[in-house]
Design a protein around this motif. Structure first.
Motif, PDB file in Angstrom:
ATOM      1  N   LEU A 118     -15.622   2.573   9.108  1.00 24.00           N
ATOM      2  CA  LEU A 118     -14.601   2.381   8.119  1.00 24.00           C
ATOM      3  C   LEU A 118     -14.179   1.080   8.200  1.00 24.00           C
ATOM      4  N   ARG A 119     -13.634   0.741   9.317  1.00 24.60           N
ATOM      5  CA  ARG A 119     -12.861  -0.476   9.785  1.00 24.60           C
ATOM      6  C   ARG A 119     -14.023  -1.577   9.244  1.00 24.60           C
ATOM      7  N   GLN A 120     -15.251  -1.461   9.755  1.00 26.18           N
ATOM      8  CA  GLN A 120     -16.411  -2.499   9.251  1.00 26.18           C
ATOM      9  C   GLN A 120     -16.498  -2.734   7.817  1.00 26.18           C
ATOM     10  N   ASP A 121     -16.548  -1.535   7.232  1.00 22.39           N
ATOM     11  CA  ASP A 121     -16.663  -1.670   5.880  1.00 22.39           C
ATOM     12  C   ASP A 121     -15.444  -2.303   5.083  1.00 22.39           C
ATOM     13  N   ILE A 122     -14.399  -1.968   5.597  1.00 16.23           N
ATOM     14  CA  ILE A 122     -13.217  -2.571   4.904  1.00 16.23           C
ATOM     15  C   ILE A 122     -13.097  -4.190   5.104  1.00 16.23           C
ATOM     16  N   GLY A 141     -13.579  -4.856   1.566  1.00 15.10           N
ATOM     17  CA  GLY A 141     -12.074  -4.703   1.386  1.00 15.10           C
ATOM     18  C   GLY A 141     -12.191  -3.186   1.023  1.00 15.10           C
ATOM     19  N   ILE A 142     -10.873  -2.690   0.594  1.00 13.40           N
ATOM     20  CA  ILE A 142     -10.567  -1.219   0.449  1.00 13.40           C
ATOM     21  C   ILE A 142     -11.201  -1.118  -0.827  1.00 13.40           C
ATOM     22  N   ALA A 143     -12.162   0.131  -0.971  1.00 14.82           N
ATOM     23  CA  ALA A 143     -12.934   0.327  -2.432  1.00 14.82           C
ATOM     24  C   ALA A 143     -12.401   1.338  -3.095  1.00 14.82           C
ATOM     25  N   GLN A 144     -11.655   2.527  -2.472  1.00 17.46           N
ATOM     26  CA  GLN A 144     -11.079   3.267  -3.202  1.00 17.46           C
ATOM     27  C   GLN A 144      -9.682   3.533  -3.157  1.00 17.46           C
ATOM     28  N   ASP A 145      -8.985   3.747  -4.052  1.00 12.74           N
ATOM     29  CA  ASP A 145      -7.299   3.813  -4.502  1.00 12.74           C
ATOM     30  C   ASP A 145      -6.766   4.517  -3.510  1.00 12.74           C
ATOM     31  N   LEU A 146      -5.594   4.002  -3.032  1.00 11.52           N
ATOM     32  CA  LEU A 146      -4.717   4.710  -1.917  1.00 11.52           C
ATOM     33  C   LEU A 146      -3.983   5.631  -2.921  1.00 11.52           C
ATOM     34  N   ILE A 147      -3.634   6.625  -2.606  1.00 10.41           N
ATOM     35  CA  ILE A 147      -2.428   7.562  -3.653  1.00 10.41           C
ATOM     36  C   ILE A 147      -1.296   7.468  -2.830  1.00 10.41           C
ATOM     37  N   VAL A 148      -0.335   6.874  -3.316  1.00 12.98           N
ATOM     38  CA  VAL A 148       1.033   6.699  -2.883  1.00 12.98           C
ATOM     39  C   VAL A 148       2.248   7.115  -3.863  1.00 12.98           C
ATOM     40  N   MET A 149       3.598   7.158  -3.192  1.00 18.05           N
ATOM     41  CA  MET A 149       4.457   7.508  -4.240  1.00 18.05           C
ATOM     42  C   MET A 149       5.591   6.610  -3.857  1.00 18.05           C
ATOM     43  N   PRO A 150       6.373   5.870  -4.821  1.00 16.98           N
ATOM     44  CA  PRO A 150       7.332   5.171  -4.529  1.00 16.98           C
ATOM     45  C   PRO A 150       8.410   5.575  -3.683  1.00 16.98           C
ATOM     46  N   ILE A 151       8.726   5.090  -2.670  1.00 20.60           N
ATOM     47  CA  ILE A 151       9.937   5.762  -1.720  1.00 20.60           C
ATOM     48  C   ILE A 151      11.097   6.285  -2.486  1.00 20.60           C
ATOM     49  N   GLU A 152      11.640   5.787  -3.394  1.00 19.71           N
ATOM     50  CA  GLU A 152      12.810   6.134  -4.096  1.00 19.71           C
ATOM     51  C   GLU A 152      12.287   7.485  -4.968  1.00 19.71           C
ATOM     52  N   GLU A 153      11.124   8.117  -5.046  1.00 21.46           N
ATOM     53  CA  GLU A 153      10.779   9.331  -5.448  1.00 21.46           C
ATOM     54  C   GLU A 153      10.492  10.290  -4.423  1.00 21.46           C
ATOM     55  N   TYR A 154      10.474   9.859  -3.461  1.00 22.30           N
ATOM     56  CA  TYR A 154      10.005  10.971  -2.297  1.00 22.30           C
ATOM     57  C   TYR A 154      11.208  11.577  -1.769  1.00 22.30           C
ATOM     58  N   ASP A 155      11.300  12.910  -1.574  1.00 22.37           N
ATOM     59  CA  ASP A 155      12.579  13.422  -0.981  1.00 22.37           C
ATOM     60  C   ASP A 155      12.131  14.498   0.332  1.00 22.37           C
ATOM     61  N   GLY A 156      10.898  14.095   1.066  1.00 18.66           N
ATOM     62  CA  GLY A 156      10.573  14.590   2.182  1.00 18.66           C
ATOM     63  C   GLY A 156      10.856  13.846   3.581  1.00 18.66           C
ATOM     64  N   ARG A 158      -7.382   4.318   5.956  1.00 19.60           N
ATOM     65  CA  ARG A 158      -7.748   3.022   5.476  1.00 19.60           C
ATOM     66  C   ARG A 158      -6.761   1.985   5.779  1.00 19.60           C
ATOM     67  N   LEU A 159      -5.456   2.321   5.683  1.00 24.80           N
ATOM     68  CA  LEU A 159      -4.316   1.481   6.072  1.00 24.80           C
ATOM     69  C   LEU A 159      -4.306   1.231   7.301  1.00 24.80           C
ATOM     70  N   THR A 160      -4.633   2.167   8.371  1.00 24.96           N
ATOM     71  CA  THR A 160      -4.830   1.935   9.734  1.00 24.96           C
ATOM     72  C   THR A 160      -5.799   0.934  10.019  1.00 24.96           C
ATOM     73  N   CYS A 161      -6.999   1.267   9.405  1.00 20.59           N
ATOM     74  CA  CYS A 161      -8.062   0.171   9.640  1.00 20.59           C
ATOM     75  C   CYS A 161      -7.847  -1.264   9.232  1.00 20.59           C
ATOM     76  N   LEU A 162      -6.941  -1.299   7.863  1.00 20.31           N
ATOM     77  CA  LEU A 162      -6.672  -2.696   7.594  1.00 20.31           C
ATOM     78  C   LEU A 162      -5.699  -3.302   8.675  1.00 20.31           C
ATOM     79  N   ASN A 163      -4.684  -2.541   9.015  1.00 15.79           N
ATOM     80  CA  ASN A 163      -3.637  -3.089   9.857  1.00 15.79           C
ATOM     81  C   ASN A 163      -4.588  -3.533  11.244  1.00 15.79           C
ATOM     82  N   ASP A 164      -5.210  -2.768  11.552  1.00 17.43           N
ATOM     83  CA  ASP A 164      -6.221  -3.206  12.988  1.00 17.43           C
ATOM     84  C   ASP A 164      -6.944  -4.565  12.586  1.00 17.43           C
ATOM     85  N   ILE A 165      -7.489  -4.815  11.607  1.00 17.50           N
ATOM     86  CA  ILE A 165      -8.394  -5.953  11.238  1.00 17.50           C
ATOM     87  C   ILE A 165      -7.414  -7.227  11.304  1.00 17.50           C
TER      88      ILE A 165
END
Length: 341
Positions: A30-34, A38-53, A80-87
């Motif tokens: 995965l790291r080599q592909d990124i 690049g990152i091919a698939q959308d990351l699913i995220v929530m704005p931190i102000e919306e998150y209550d966990g 994917r984010l961890t691989c990007l950070n490693d790169i």
């Protein structure tokens, strides 16, 4: 819900991880592909102000130095984010090292093809359609078949650490027991403990057929008889126990188990010598018959022994709690129970 592409070459963005995000497993492919595409698939995220966990304060990434594009909590995409950070970390290290050495000794700097991070941004209202963020995460990963049964167990336990059943299931899983064998131990068959029943336990609901305390007492009692965890964590012993119970004489089965002396022989049972379950049953019955002969046990004496059998009473709920709370407790419990026997 909206789709956003952030270019960290001109923007900055920060990502936070949830406590219930899976542990990241190194994936060189995965790291080599990124790095190459690049990152091919959308990351699913929530704005931190919306998150209550709860957030995992020990993990988080920030990319870019430009104007902030926001802070997001990662629902899906931590690998994917961890691989990007490693790169990026590797690229920056090589650049820093090159500044301190002569031109001819400089290393080639790896290239990152794309600085885009594609995001699918969801809000609290959106995930509530799926029963909340935890249910949404389960649905995403179940559909993609990305989670192992162990991942589901860990996730369920993290969401309700007060549940005794989930504590037991999680601990047995940590010991290397499969979910089907856990179900055999706690319920007598392979079908009760599954992803759906785990979610019911998270919600504090009762799952029919689960006898967590009684069965953990039996598991720990067998450890005191000398059985190894590695053997008990396989399906063979519990399959034998459940098979013996089919005769409708569970109390007699418990008495038979208390009279086992051939632990080493049982653990050596293998398919080279025939069907393993049949071998183990034969050994247990032979030990039981030996006990009856040596003590001249007739039907009346057997009935009294069944009534007085205390194999489950050798383990208390405090012993179960000790087992769940420490990593070396089984040795402590075994010693304690052996002294009390």
């Amino acid at each position: 819900m909206k789709n956003v592409v952030i270019d960290f070459n001109s923007q900055s963005v920060e990502f936070k991880f949830m406590v219930t995000n899976r542990d990241v497993v190194t994936n060189s492919n995965l790291r080599q592909d990124i790095q190459k595409y690049g990152i091919a698939q959308d990351l699913i995220v929530m704005p931190i102000e919306e998150y209550d966990g709860q957030l995992n304060d020990s993990i988080g990434f920030k990319f870019g130095e430009g104007e902030s594009a926001g802070v997001y909590v990662v629902i899906d995409g931590q690998h994917r984010l961890t691989c990007l950070n490693d790169i990026i970390t590797k690229i920056e290290k090589i650049k820093a090292d090159n500044e301190a050495i002569k031109e001819e000794k400089k290393k080639a700097v790896p290239t990152l093809t794309s600085t885009d991070i594609p995001l699918k941004v969801v809000d609290r209202e959106y995930v509530e359609r799926f029963g909340g963020i935890d249910s949404y995460v389960i649905m995403l990963n179940n559909t993609g078949k990305k989670w192992s049964n162990k991942d589901f167990i860990v996730n369920a336990y993290q969401r309700n650490e007060e549940s005794l059943e989930l504590r037991i299931i999680n601990r047995l899983s940590e010991e290397g027991m499969s979910i089907s064998t856990i179900s055999r131990w706690l319920c007598g068959n392979t079908k009760v403990i599954n992803n759906k029943s785990l979610q019911r336990l998270v919600r504090g609901e009762k799952v029919e057929g689960v006898e967590a305390i009684k069965q953990m007492k039996l598991y720990l009692a067998l450890l005191t008889l000398g059985f190894s965890k590695s053997f008990l964590n396989k399906r063979y012993m519990i399959d034998v126990i459940n098979d013996l119970n089919k005769g409708g004489e569970k109390d007699k089965t418990l008495l038979k188990l208390s009279k086992i002396t051939s632990v080493v022989q049982i653990e050596k049972a293998n398919y080279a010598e025939g069907e393993v379950i049949a071998q183990i049953k034969s050994i247990i019955n032979a030990d039981y018959d030996t006990w009856r002969k040596e003590h001249n046990i007739g039907f009346a004496e057997e009935a009294e022994a069944i009534k007085m059998n205390t194999i489950l009473n050798t383990v208390t709920e405090k012993d179960i709690e000790a087992y769940l709370s420490t990593n070396t407790n089984s040795k402590v419990i075994s010693k304690k129970l052996a002294q009390a026997a």
